[in-house]
Write a protein that holds these residues in place. Sequence first.
Motif, PDB file in Angstrom:
ATOM      1  N   ARG A  13       0.882  -1.389  -0.092  1.00  0.00           N
ATOM      2  CA  ARG A  13      -0.072  -0.017   0.005  1.00  0.00           C
ATOM      3  C   ARG A  13       0.868   1.283   0.029  1.00  0.00           C
ATOM      4  O   ARG A  13       0.540   2.342  -0.598  1.00  0.00           O
ATOM      5  N   PHE A  14       1.847   1.278   0.701  1.00  0.00           N
ATOM      6  CA  PHE A  14       2.829   2.426   0.915  1.00  0.00           C
ATOM      7  C   PHE A  14       4.309   2.497   0.271  1.00  0.00           C
ATOM      8  O   PHE A  14       4.527   1.475  -0.265  1.00  0.00           O
ATOM      9  N   ASP A  15       4.903   3.565  -0.075  1.00  0.00           N
ATOM     10  CA  ASP A  15       6.053   3.820  -0.691  1.00  0.00           C
ATOM     11  C   ASP A  15       7.124   3.159   0.187  1.00  0.00           C
ATOM     12  O   ASP A  15       7.012   3.355   1.519  1.00  0.00           O
ATOM     13  N   PRO A  16       8.067   2.243  -0.017  1.00  0.00           N
ATOM     14  CA  PRO A  16       8.911   1.823   0.685  1.00  0.00           C
ATOM     15  C   PRO A  16       9.811   2.602   1.485  1.00  0.00           C
ATOM     16  O   PRO A  16      10.044   2.066   2.789  1.00  0.00           O
ATOM     17  N   ALA A  17      10.120   3.622   1.149  1.00  0.00           N
ATOM     18  CA  ALA A  17      10.378   4.892   2.106  1.00  0.00           C
ATOM     19  C   ALA A  17       9.849   5.225   3.179  1.00  0.00           C
ATOM     20  O   ALA A  17      10.416   5.215   4.466  1.00  0.00           O
TER      21      ALA A  17
END
Length: 146
Positions: free
Chosen positions: A130-134
């Motif tokens: 769901r989210f950006d890896p950072a």
Amino acid sequence: MALPSPDELRDATCVACPGQSLPLGAFDVAARPGPAIPYSPEHGHRVAAGTGAPTCVHPYRVGVPPAPYASAGAPLPAADTPAPPVRPADLELPADPTLLEAWLIAVLRAAPPALLARTLHRAEAAALQRFDPADVTAALRRALHG
């Protein structure tokens, strides 16, 4: 079960929780979020539409079972009452990356010690869908920093 201190309550709750500014017992606790408990910008936290009571919607974060503590005067659990069980359905991945750290903490707290590594791996994998890896890496670092 020891009830959380005011500092522990603030650390465990999200920004939309009355636990940020009110002590346990001064707000109701609901089993989960829903349209009947919207965020009130006027109050700075969620308020139950039916009662007008400030309401937390994450019992696993405040450490007490759902109950109408403020609106109906339900007593807080005694110190020897077991903590409410956390069900997987209560730990839905948030839509907002700013809530990811709290979600990770709740997931890990609910995991049996023998399954902690597997739980962490699954939580990370779900978050990465769901989210950006950072954002996931930053949330994991904050959640695991001890």
